[in-house]
Design a protein around this motif. Structure first.
Motif, PDB file in Angstrom:
ATOM      1  N   ASP A  57       0.865  -1.177   0.000  1.00  0.00           N
ATOM      2  CA  ASP A  57       0.000   0.000   0.000  1.00  0.00           C
ATOM      3  C   ASP A  57       0.903   1.229   0.000  1.00  0.00           C
ATOM      4  OD1 ASP A  57      -1.958   1.914   0.378  1.00  0.00           O
ATOM      5  OD2 ASP A  57      -2.273   1.455   2.503  1.00  0.00           O
ATOM      6  N   GLU A  94      -7.511   0.069  -3.609  1.00  0.00           N
ATOM      7  CA  GLU A  94      -7.211   0.082  -2.168  1.00  0.00           C
ATOM      8  C   GLU A  94      -8.421  -0.275  -1.286  1.00  0.00           C
ATOM      9  OE1 GLU A  94      -5.451   3.983  -1.839  1.00  0.00           O
ATOM     10  OE2 GLU A  94      -3.746   3.350  -3.041  1.00  0.00           O
ATOM     11  N   ASP A 122     -12.515   4.426   2.662  1.00  0.00           N
ATOM     12  CA  ASP A 122     -11.092   4.582   3.001  1.00  0.00           C
ATOM     13  C   ASP A 122     -10.683   6.016   2.657  1.00  0.00           C
ATOM     14  OD1 ASP A 122      -8.334   4.572   3.164  1.00  0.00           O
ATOM     15  OD2 ASP A 122      -8.016   3.068   1.593  1.00  0.00           O
TER      16      ASP A 122
HETATM   17 MG   LIG Z   1      -4.451   4.812   2.045  1.00  0.00          MG
END
Ligand SMILES: [Mg+2]
Ligand SMILES: Nc1ncnc2c1ncn2[C@@H]1O[C@H](COP(=O)(O)OP(=O)(O)OP(=O)(O)O)[C@@H](O)[C@H]1O
Length: 470
Positions: free
Chosen positions: A9, A213, A235
């Motif tokens: 990530d 993500e 998110d």
């Molecule tokens: Mg992030």
């Protein structure tokens, strides 16, 4: 030898990496001096000797070496507009144009195209946001040209090293996260993903797959989800707000659950923590540094580019030239707000843009716990004690929250469902901790359906599971 599956990530503010071996997932330590060692601040400092420093140490190096030092500038007319690196958001002020397309501004900027001769190093922040800007292909750092992909690769290097060390072999395959929308423009989205892929390749990864993500964060929940349900992930990080809606199967084991799952929709908008920090600076600090002041015999308004430069703190030092400083000293003598203009001069001369931005970010974070806080800047020439209450903060970021809500609604529309059809809303990302954002979600879904997942590592964890099962 066990086979490891790697999820990366690369975040606007923080990056993390997780490895799964089929039995368990481990989020790897990346930055021993960071508050949370499993997340690496996505910061890069390159010293004037060309040495890269990454993570928390990069911020420390910048503060130690670049803040509060004499800036020696040389007037060099390059004949072109200076590098447009930052300006990563649509700016609302009248006189500011990202990329300086207004000829008057371009001229003003060009006239200040000066080079610093004694800089100890340069700090890069939010490089992920720059990935989408086709006009920013790279930059010159102390005589060496770095492409944007090379800068990003320097941040990915410790991630690759940690993955290799953990696996005990050269990890070639990884699933990288990407936001649903790096940008609102499709072309910029493609450019950003291509560049991130190239950066990952430069780091040594050979087989790179991308996954959204928020889908990563949804998959992370598969580890504990035992029944069939419809999940939404929201998110919100430093650069983007990402939403996904998934239907989960309730089978035994992650593999089976994922096989029975489907992604119903994704949506996103490049509005998050960085833009929120800038909103606070614009609304609370610009006036303290004299944005409303008037100067000279005609009591003219202050030129607004000076204030926009505070947002673009990486380039603030460029204003520390004789011409601007003398102009500010003269303005101080004729203004209705001399204290504010003196503060502005102190900010520029002592290169305090970064510490000020950090204090604003810290104040924002405190407001996730406290009802009110004080933005405190205690520096010579600049003593600022500016109170900020949660309610006022919520008001300042109202328009940003509306854009986030639009994304949530878009995800529901694309999935063909209503708020009542969602069983659980999972939140992740630092900005999702802001109470006004939580309230927005509570108003829509009710507190019972809201669940917070690990703020900084849930995406990487999910991506490693994707690497294993997808
Ligand atoms: Mg992030
Ligand atoms: N307690 C908090 N309250 C409010 N904001 C916070 C808090 N903690 C962190 N943040 C903000 O969250 C952002 C970082 O979050 P995160 O690490 O999830 O982003 P990221 O994953 O790097 O970014 P992105 O996913 O957008 O690329 C920063 O803007 C930070 O200021």
């Amino acid at each position: 030898m066990s086979n490891w599956f790697c999820g990366v990530d690369f975040g606007t503010s923080n990056s993390s990496v997780a490895m799964s071996d089929g039995n368990q997932v481990q989020v790897l330590g990346l930055d021993a001096i960071n508050d949370s060692p499993t997340s690496l601040p996505s910061l890069l400092y390159i010293t004037n000797e060309g040495k890269p420093i990454v993570g928390r140490a990069a911020a420390n190096a910048f503060i130690e070496r670049n803040v509060d030092r004499e800036v020696l500038l040389q007037q060099v007319d390059l004949g072109v507009a200076i590098e447009a690196y930052v300006a990563s958001e649509p700016d609302k002020s009248e006189s500011y144009r990202p990329g300086a397309t207004d000829p008057n501004i371009q001229e003003a900027v060009r006239a200040k195209a000066i080079m610093e001769v004694n800089s100890p190093g340069r700090l890069f922040q939010s490089l992920k946001t720059l990935l989408r800007h086709s006009s920013f292909t790279g930059t010159e750092v102390f005589g060496t040209h770095y492409q944007i992909e090379e800068l990003v690769a320097l941040i990915l290097a410790p991630i690759k090293a940690a993955a290799d060390a953990h696996a005990g072999y050269d990890v070639e395959r990884a699933v990288f996260g990407r936001p649903v929308r790096f940008s609102t423009h499709d072309k910029e989205n493609d450019i950003a993903e291509d560049r991130l892929r190239r950066a990952a390749t430069l780091t040594g990864f050979k087989d790179i797959a991308f996954f959204y993500e928020p889908v990563g964060a949804c998959v992370e929940y598969a580890m504990v989800a035992e029944k069939k349900q419809r999940l939404m992930v929201v998110d919100i990080g430093g650069g983007t707000c990402d939403v996904c809606i998934m239907e989960f199967g309730g089978g035994h084991g992650i593999g089976q659950r994922l096989q029975e799952s489907s992604i119903l929709s994704v949506a996103g908008v490049p509005v998050a923590g960085d833009i929120i920090d800038k909103e606070i600076i614009r609304s609370k600090l610009f006036p303290i540094f004299g944005s409303q002041a008037r100067y000279g015999p005609a009591q003219l308004p202050m030129p607004q580019y000076l204030f926009n430069q505070i947002l673009d703190w990486q380039n603030l030092y460029k204003l520390s030239n004789e011409e601007t400083i003398n102009w500010l000293i003269a303005a101080e003598g004729s203004t209705d707000d001399p204290l504010a203009i003196r503060r502005l001069r102190g900010l520029i001369q002592r290169n305090l843009g970064y510490p000020v931005t950090r204090e604003v970010e810290a104040a924002k974070k405190r407001l996730s716990v406290d009802m009110e806080t004080m933005i405190e800047i205690k520096q010579e020439l600049i003593e600022v004690y500016e109170p900020l209450a949660r309610e006022e903060f919520a008001h300042i970021i109202e328009e940003n929250l509306e854009l986030m809500l639009d994304s949530i609604e878009e995800a529901e529309t694309l999935a063909g469902i209503k708020p009542g059809d969602i069983d659980l809303v999972l939140t992740t990302g630092g900005t999702s901790l802001i109470p006004a954002i939580r309230q927005m979600l509570v108003d829509r879904y009710g507190a019972d359906r809201l669940k917070q997942r690990d703020t900084f590592t849930s995406v990487a964890t999910g991506l490693s599971l994707v690497a294993q099962h997808a």
